[in-house]
Design a protein around this motif. Structure first.
Motif, PDB file in Angstrom:
ATOM      1  N   MET A  21       0.256  -1.383   0.368  1.00  0.00           N
ATOM      2  CA  MET A  21      -0.368  -0.008  -0.320  1.00  0.00           C
ATOM      3  C   MET A  21       0.900   1.048  -0.208  1.00  0.00           C
ATOM      4  O   MET A  21       0.473   2.352  -0.288  1.00  0.00           O
ATOM      5  CB  MET A  21      -0.845   0.687   1.260  1.00  0.00           C
ATOM      6  CG  MET A  21      -2.114  -1.277   1.038  1.00  0.00           C
ATOM      7  SD  MET A  21      -2.599  -0.951   2.248  1.00  0.00           S
ATOM      8  CE  MET A  21      -4.381   0.639   1.973  1.00  0.00           C
ATOM      9  N   GLY A  22       2.452   1.841   0.492  1.00  0.00           N
ATOM     10  CA  GLY A  22       3.439   2.239  -0.013  1.00  0.00           C
ATOM     11  C   GLY A  22       2.230   3.222   1.366  1.00  0.00           C
ATOM     12  O   GLY A  22       1.572   3.335   2.040  1.00  0.00           O
ATOM     13  N   SER A  23       2.219   5.018   0.784  1.00  0.00           N
ATOM     14  CA  SER A  23       1.643   6.335   1.277  1.00  0.00           C
ATOM     15  C   SER A  23       0.601   5.319   1.932  1.00  0.00           C
ATOM     16  O   SER A  23      -0.184   6.479   2.074  1.00  0.00           O
ATOM     17  CB  SER A  23       2.388   7.133   0.746  1.00  0.00           C
ATOM     18  OG  SER A  23       1.965   7.107  -0.209  1.00  0.00           O
ATOM     19  N   HIS A  44      10.859  -2.845   6.180  1.00  0.00           N
ATOM     20  CA  HIS A  44       9.925  -1.521   6.579  1.00  0.00           C
ATOM     21  C   HIS A  44       9.112  -1.529   7.566  1.00  0.00           C
ATOM     22  O   HIS A  44      10.866  -2.789   8.630  1.00  0.00           O
ATOM     23  CB  HIS A  44       8.344  -1.861   5.775  1.00  0.00           C
ATOM     24  CG  HIS A  44       8.392  -2.085   3.924  1.00  0.00           C
ATOM     25  ND1 HIS A  44       8.460  -0.630   3.424  1.00  0.00           N
ATOM     26  CD2 HIS A  44       7.978  -2.822   3.417  1.00  0.00           C
ATOM     27  CE1 HIS A  44       8.371  -1.935   2.484  1.00  0.00           C
ATOM     28  NE2 HIS A  44       8.013  -2.626   2.117  1.00  0.00           N
ATOM     29  N   SER A  45       9.436  -0.204   8.609  1.00  0.00           N
ATOM     30  CA  SER A  45       9.536   0.373   9.776  1.00  0.00           C
ATOM     31  C   SER A  45       7.900   0.680   9.742  1.00  0.00           C
ATOM     32  O   SER A  45       7.329   1.018   8.893  1.00  0.00           O
ATOM     33  CB  SER A  45      10.279   0.742  10.223  1.00  0.00           C
ATOM     34  OG  SER A  45      12.060   0.299  10.517  1.00  0.00           O
ATOM     35  N   ILE A 230      -5.866  -9.353   4.692  1.00  0.00           N
ATOM     36  CA  ILE A 230      -6.417  -8.607   5.243  1.00  0.00           C
ATOM     37  C   ILE A 230      -6.104  -7.418   4.246  1.00  0.00           C
ATOM     38  O   ILE A 230      -6.875  -6.261   4.249  1.00  0.00           O
ATOM     39  CB  ILE A 230      -4.898  -7.388   6.669  1.00  0.00           C
ATOM     40  CG1 ILE A 230      -5.219  -9.075   7.165  1.00  0.00           C
ATOM     41  CG2 ILE A 230      -5.541  -6.599   7.266  1.00  0.00           C
ATOM     42  CD1 ILE A 230      -4.412  -9.018   8.669  1.00  0.00           C
ATOM     43  N   PHE A 231      -5.149  -7.470   3.351  1.00  0.00           N
ATOM     44  CA  PHE A 231      -5.302  -6.038   2.264  1.00  0.00           C
ATOM     45  C   PHE A 231      -6.280  -6.509   1.309  1.00  0.00           C
ATOM     46  O   PHE A 231      -7.860  -5.169   0.935  1.00  0.00           O
ATOM     47  CB  PHE A 231      -4.210  -6.794   1.524  1.00  0.00           C
ATOM     48  CG  PHE A 231      -4.040  -5.793  -0.143  1.00  0.00           C
ATOM     49  CD1 PHE A 231      -3.228  -4.604   0.672  1.00  0.00           C
ATOM     50  CD2 PHE A 231      -4.550  -6.813  -1.282  1.00  0.00           C
ATOM     51  CE1 PHE A 231      -3.647  -3.620  -0.611  1.00  0.00           C
ATOM     52  CE2 PHE A 231      -4.515  -5.678  -2.576  1.00  0.00           C
ATOM     53  CZ  PHE A 231      -3.883  -4.432  -2.196  1.00  0.00           C
ATOM     54  N   GLY A 232      -7.272  -7.132   1.219  1.00  0.00           N
ATOM     55  CA  GLY A 232      -8.600  -7.478   0.423  1.00  0.00           C
ATOM     56  C   GLY A 232      -9.415  -7.331   1.036  1.00  0.00           C
ATOM     57  O   GLY A 232     -10.392  -6.579   0.497  1.00  0.00           O
ATOM     58  N   ASP A 233      -9.402  -6.857   2.813  1.00  0.00           N
ATOM     59  CA  ASP A 233     -10.592  -7.016   3.267  1.00  0.00           C
ATOM     60  C   ASP A 233     -10.116  -5.141   3.686  1.00  0.00           C
ATOM     61  O   ASP A 233     -11.217  -4.639   3.345  1.00  0.00           O
ATOM     62  CB  ASP A 233     -10.312  -7.196   5.359  1.00  0.00           C
ATOM     63  CG  ASP A 233     -10.519  -6.620   6.167  1.00  0.00           C
ATOM     64  OD1 ASP A 233     -12.058  -6.187   6.621  1.00  0.00           O
ATOM     65  OD2 ASP A 233     -10.285  -5.998   6.744  1.00  0.00           O
TER      66      ASP A 233
END
Length: 239
Positions: A21-23, A44-45, A230-233
Protein backbone atom coordinates in the motif's frame (compact mmCIF):
# COMPACT_ATOMS: atom_id res chain seq x y z
CA UNK A 1 -3.89 0.56 14.30
CA UNK A 2 -3.01 -3.09 14.92
CA UNK A 3 -3.59 -4.46 18.43
CA UNK A 4 -2.65 -7.98 19.40
CA UNK A 5 -0.05 -10.48 20.50
CA UNK A 6 3.25 -11.69 19.00
CA UNK A 7 1.61 -12.07 15.58
CA UNK A 8 1.37 -8.27 15.52
CA UNK A 9 4.54 -7.68 17.53
CA UNK A 10 6.58 -9.50 14.87
CA UNK A 11 5.79 -6.78 12.31
CA UNK A 12 5.59 -9.12 9.30
CA UNK A 13 1.90 -8.55 8.59
CA UNK A 14 2.25 -4.78 8.76
CA UNK A 15 5.45 -4.79 6.70
CA UNK A 16 3.74 -6.71 3.92
CA UNK A 17 0.83 -4.27 3.97
CA UNK A 18 3.25 -1.35 3.71
CA UNK A 19 4.82 -3.07 0.72
CA UNK A 20 1.41 -3.41 -0.91
CA UNK A 21 0.00 0.00 0.00
CA UNK A 22 2.93 2.39 0.42
CA UNK A 23 1.94 5.89 1.48
CA UNK A 24 -1.76 4.97 1.37
CA UNK A 25 -1.24 3.28 4.75
CA UNK A 26 -0.47 5.12 7.98
CA UNK A 27 0.20 2.97 11.04
CA UNK A 28 -0.40 4.17 14.61
CA UNK A 29 0.88 2.82 17.91
CA UNK A 30 3.26 3.32 20.81
CA UNK A 31 5.48 0.36 19.88
CA UNK A 32 7.73 0.02 16.86
CA UNK A 33 8.87 -2.74 14.54
CA UNK A 34 12.03 -2.02 12.56
CA UNK A 35 13.54 -3.34 9.34
CA UNK A 36 11.11 -6.22 8.83
CA UNK A 37 11.14 -7.61 5.27
CA UNK A 38 8.06 -7.92 3.09
CA UNK A 39 7.62 -10.69 0.51
CA UNK A 40 9.95 -8.88 -1.90
CA UNK A 41 12.66 -8.55 0.79
CA UNK A 42 12.16 -4.81 1.14
CA UNK A 43 12.51 -3.80 4.78
CA UNK A 44 9.90 -1.62 6.44
CA UNK A 45 9.45 -0.07 9.86
CA UNK A 46 6.30 1.16 11.54
CA UNK A 47 4.14 1.46 14.64
CA UNK A 48 1.69 -0.93 16.27
CA UNK A 49 0.26 -2.14 19.58
CA UNK A 50 1.53 -5.71 19.49
CA UNK A 51 2.77 -7.38 22.67
CA UNK A 52 4.20 -10.90 22.67
CA UNK A 53 2.53 -13.38 25.04
CA UNK A 54 -0.37 -11.02 25.81
CA UNK A 55 -3.96 -12.15 25.93
CA UNK A 56 -6.70 -9.68 25.11
CA UNK A 57 -7.58 -10.13 28.79
CA UNK A 58 -4.26 -8.43 29.66
CA UNK A 59 -5.21 -5.38 27.62
CA UNK A 60 -8.36 -5.12 29.75
CA UNK A 61 -6.99 -6.07 33.17
CA UNK A 62 -3.23 -5.47 33.43
CA UNK A 63 -1.37 -2.20 33.84
CA UNK A 64 1.77 -4.11 32.84
CA UNK A 65 2.50 -7.68 31.79
CA UNK A 66 5.86 -9.34 31.14
CA UNK A 67 7.49 -6.01 31.88
CA UNK A 68 5.59 -4.19 29.11
CA UNK A 69 3.25 -1.28 29.84
CA UNK A 70 -0.40 -1.24 28.80
CA UNK A 71 -1.19 2.26 27.42
CA UNK A 72 -4.91 1.44 27.17
CA UNK A 73 -5.33 0.64 30.87
CA UNK A 74 -7.33 3.16 32.89
CA UNK A 75 -9.71 2.74 35.81
CA UNK A 76 -9.14 -1.03 35.81
CA UNK A 77 -10.19 -1.59 32.22
CA UNK A 78 -9.40 -1.03 28.53
CA UNK A 79 -10.06 2.66 27.83
CA UNK A 80 -9.55 3.68 24.22
CA UNK A 81 -10.53 7.32 24.91
CA UNK A 82 -7.84 7.50 27.60
CA UNK A 83 -5.29 6.06 25.20
CA UNK A 84 -6.21 8.58 22.51
CA UNK A 85 -6.07 11.50 24.94
CA UNK A 86 -2.46 10.55 25.65
CA UNK A 87 -1.69 10.18 21.94
CA UNK A 88 -3.50 13.08 20.23
CA UNK A 89 -1.51 12.66 17.01
CA UNK A 90 -3.43 9.41 16.46
CA UNK A 91 -6.82 11.12 16.44
CA UNK A 92 -7.46 10.60 12.73
CA UNK A 93 -7.25 6.80 13.02
CA UNK A 94 -9.93 5.21 10.85
CA UNK A 95 -9.47 1.48 11.43
CA UNK A 96 -8.45 -0.80 14.29
CA UNK A 97 -7.38 -4.40 13.61
CA UNK A 98 -7.55 -6.96 16.44
CA UNK A 99 -5.58 -10.21 16.29
CA UNK A 100 -5.63 -12.36 19.39
CA UNK A 101 -6.32 -15.91 20.50
CA UNK A 102 -2.94 -17.67 20.51
CA UNK A 103 -2.34 -16.92 24.20
CA UNK A 104 -5.99 -17.14 25.23
CA UNK A 105 -6.13 -20.92 24.83
CA UNK A 106 -6.78 -22.62 28.13
CA UNK A 107 -8.28 -19.56 29.79
CA UNK A 108 -11.85 -20.17 28.71
CA UNK A 109 -14.33 -18.76 26.22
CA UNK A 110 -15.90 -16.38 28.74
CA UNK A 111 -12.67 -14.46 29.38
CA UNK A 112 -12.02 -14.23 25.64
CA UNK A 113 -15.51 -13.02 24.72
CA UNK A 114 -15.75 -10.60 27.64
CA UNK A 115 -12.41 -9.04 26.80
CA UNK A 116 -13.25 -8.80 23.10
CA UNK A 117 -16.55 -7.08 23.89
CA UNK A 118 -14.80 -4.67 26.24
CA UNK A 119 -12.26 -3.65 23.61
CA UNK A 120 -14.80 -3.28 20.81
CA UNK A 121 -17.26 -1.31 22.95
CA UNK A 122 -14.53 1.00 24.22
CA UNK A 123 -13.42 1.84 20.68
CA UNK A 124 -17.03 2.42 19.61
CA UNK A 125 -17.65 4.68 22.63
CA UNK A 126 -14.69 6.82 21.64
CA UNK A 127 -15.70 7.06 17.97
CA UNK A 128 -18.51 5.02 16.45
CA UNK A 129 -17.13 5.72 12.97
CA UNK A 130 -13.91 3.78 13.52
CA UNK A 131 -14.04 0.52 11.60
CA UNK A 132 -13.01 -2.51 13.66
CA UNK A 133 -11.52 -5.55 11.95
CA UNK A 134 -11.75 -8.84 13.88
CA UNK A 135 -8.96 -11.03 12.51
CA UNK A 136 -9.64 -14.75 12.83
CA UNK A 137 -6.95 -16.68 14.77
CA UNK A 138 -5.05 -19.48 13.07
CA UNK A 139 -4.78 -22.95 14.58
CA UNK A 140 -1.56 -24.74 15.43
CA UNK A 141 -0.08 -27.68 13.58
CA UNK A 142 -0.30 -30.73 15.84
CA UNK A 143 3.15 -32.23 15.38
CA UNK A 144 4.91 -33.89 18.27
CA UNK A 145 8.40 -32.50 17.84
CA UNK A 146 7.14 -28.94 17.82
CA UNK A 147 5.13 -29.56 20.95
CA UNK A 148 8.27 -30.89 22.56
CA UNK A 149 10.03 -27.63 21.73
CA UNK A 150 7.12 -25.38 22.68
CA UNK A 151 5.64 -26.66 25.92
CA UNK A 152 2.08 -25.45 25.41
CA UNK A 153 -1.06 -27.25 26.43
CA UNK A 154 -2.00 -30.19 24.23
CA UNK A 155 -2.30 -29.59 20.52
CA UNK A 156 -5.86 -30.89 20.26
CA UNK A 157 -7.04 -28.59 23.04
CA UNK A 158 -5.26 -25.64 21.45
CA UNK A 159 -6.90 -26.27 18.08
CA UNK A 160 -10.28 -26.70 19.73
CA UNK A 161 -9.91 -23.38 21.55
CA UNK A 162 -8.85 -21.48 18.43
CA UNK A 163 -11.83 -22.82 16.48
CA UNK A 164 -14.02 -21.85 19.43
CA UNK A 165 -12.62 -18.33 19.53
CA UNK A 166 -13.25 -17.99 15.81
CA UNK A 167 -16.87 -19.05 16.33
CA UNK A 168 -17.25 -16.47 19.10
CA UNK A 169 -15.96 -13.74 16.78
CA UNK A 170 -18.33 -14.73 13.97
CA UNK A 171 -21.38 -15.22 16.20
CA UNK A 172 -20.82 -11.93 18.03
CA UNK A 173 -19.79 -9.55 15.27
CA UNK A 174 -20.74 -10.88 11.85
CA UNK A 175 -23.95 -8.83 11.81
CA UNK A 176 -22.29 -5.65 13.13
CA UNK A 177 -21.94 -3.15 10.27
CA UNK A 178 -18.84 -1.55 11.82
CA UNK A 179 -17.01 -4.78 12.71
CA UNK A 180 -15.53 -6.74 9.82
CA UNK A 181 -14.69 -10.38 10.42
CA UNK A 182 -11.55 -11.14 8.42
CA UNK A 183 -10.78 -14.79 7.51
CA UNK A 184 -7.02 -14.47 8.07
CA UNK A 185 -6.86 -18.25 8.56
CA UNK A 186 -8.08 -19.01 5.03
CA UNK A 187 -4.82 -18.30 3.19
CA UNK A 188 -2.66 -20.26 5.61
CA UNK A 189 -1.06 -23.59 4.72
CA UNK A 190 -0.35 -25.67 7.81
CA UNK A 191 2.12 -27.88 5.91
CA UNK A 192 4.40 -25.07 4.73
CA UNK A 193 3.69 -21.91 6.72
CA UNK A 194 5.28 -22.88 10.04
CA UNK A 195 9.05 -22.72 10.73
CA UNK A 196 11.07 -25.90 10.32
CA UNK A 197 14.48 -27.19 11.28
CA UNK A 198 16.54 -30.32 10.65
CA UNK A 199 17.20 -32.86 13.39
CA UNK A 200 18.66 -36.37 13.52
CA UNK A 201 16.15 -39.11 12.79
CA UNK A 202 16.95 -40.72 16.14
CA UNK A 203 19.69 -41.05 18.72
CA UNK A 204 21.16 -43.92 16.70
CA UNK A 205 20.61 -42.54 13.17
CA UNK A 206 22.31 -39.24 12.24
CA UNK A 207 20.34 -38.88 9.00
CA UNK A 208 18.55 -35.54 9.04
CA UNK A 209 14.83 -35.03 8.79
CA UNK A 210 12.88 -31.77 8.61
CA UNK A 211 10.49 -31.07 11.47
CA UNK A 212 8.43 -28.13 12.68
CA UNK A 213 10.13 -26.25 15.48
CA UNK A 214 7.27 -23.83 16.16
CA UNK A 215 3.66 -24.67 15.51
CA UNK A 216 2.13 -21.52 16.98
CA UNK A 217 3.93 -18.73 15.15
CA UNK A 218 4.05 -18.79 11.33
CA UNK A 219 7.16 -18.40 9.25
CA UNK A 220 7.34 -15.16 7.31
CA UNK A 221 5.36 -16.59 4.41
CA UNK A 222 2.54 -17.59 6.72
CA UNK A 223 2.38 -13.99 7.92
CA UNK A 224 2.32 -12.80 4.30
CA UNK A 225 -0.68 -15.03 3.59
CA UNK A 226 -2.49 -13.49 6.54
CA UNK A 227 -1.55 -10.03 5.30
CA UNK A 228 -3.02 -10.87 1.91
CA UNK A 229 -6.40 -11.59 3.48
CA UNK A 230 -6.22 -8.34 5.44
CA UNK A 231 -5.31 -6.45 2.26
CA UNK A 232 -8.43 -7.86 0.60
CA UNK A 233 -10.46 -6.72 3.61
CA UNK A 234 -9.00 -3.22 3.32
CA UNK A 235 -9.80 -3.02 -0.39
CA UNK A 236 -13.35 -4.24 0.23
CA UNK A 237 -14.24 -2.25 3.34
CA UNK A 238 -11.95 0.76 3.74
CA UNK A 239 -12.50 2.73 0.54
Amino acid sequence: MFIGDSFIDSGYIQSELIGKMGSALTLYGTREFTNIPDYNNVNHSGLDEGRASWRLWNYCNSATFNGVTNPFYNNNTFDFAYYMSNNPSFNDVTDVFLLTGANDSGWGDYAFQTSYNTVVNSIKSYNANIRIHALMPITCFCEGYAWGIRNHNGGSEYRYNEFGFGKIIVDTFDSDSMVFVVPTHMDFNKDYDFPTTEVACSDHNPALMEVFNDNVHPNRYGYYGMAGMIFGDIIANCQ
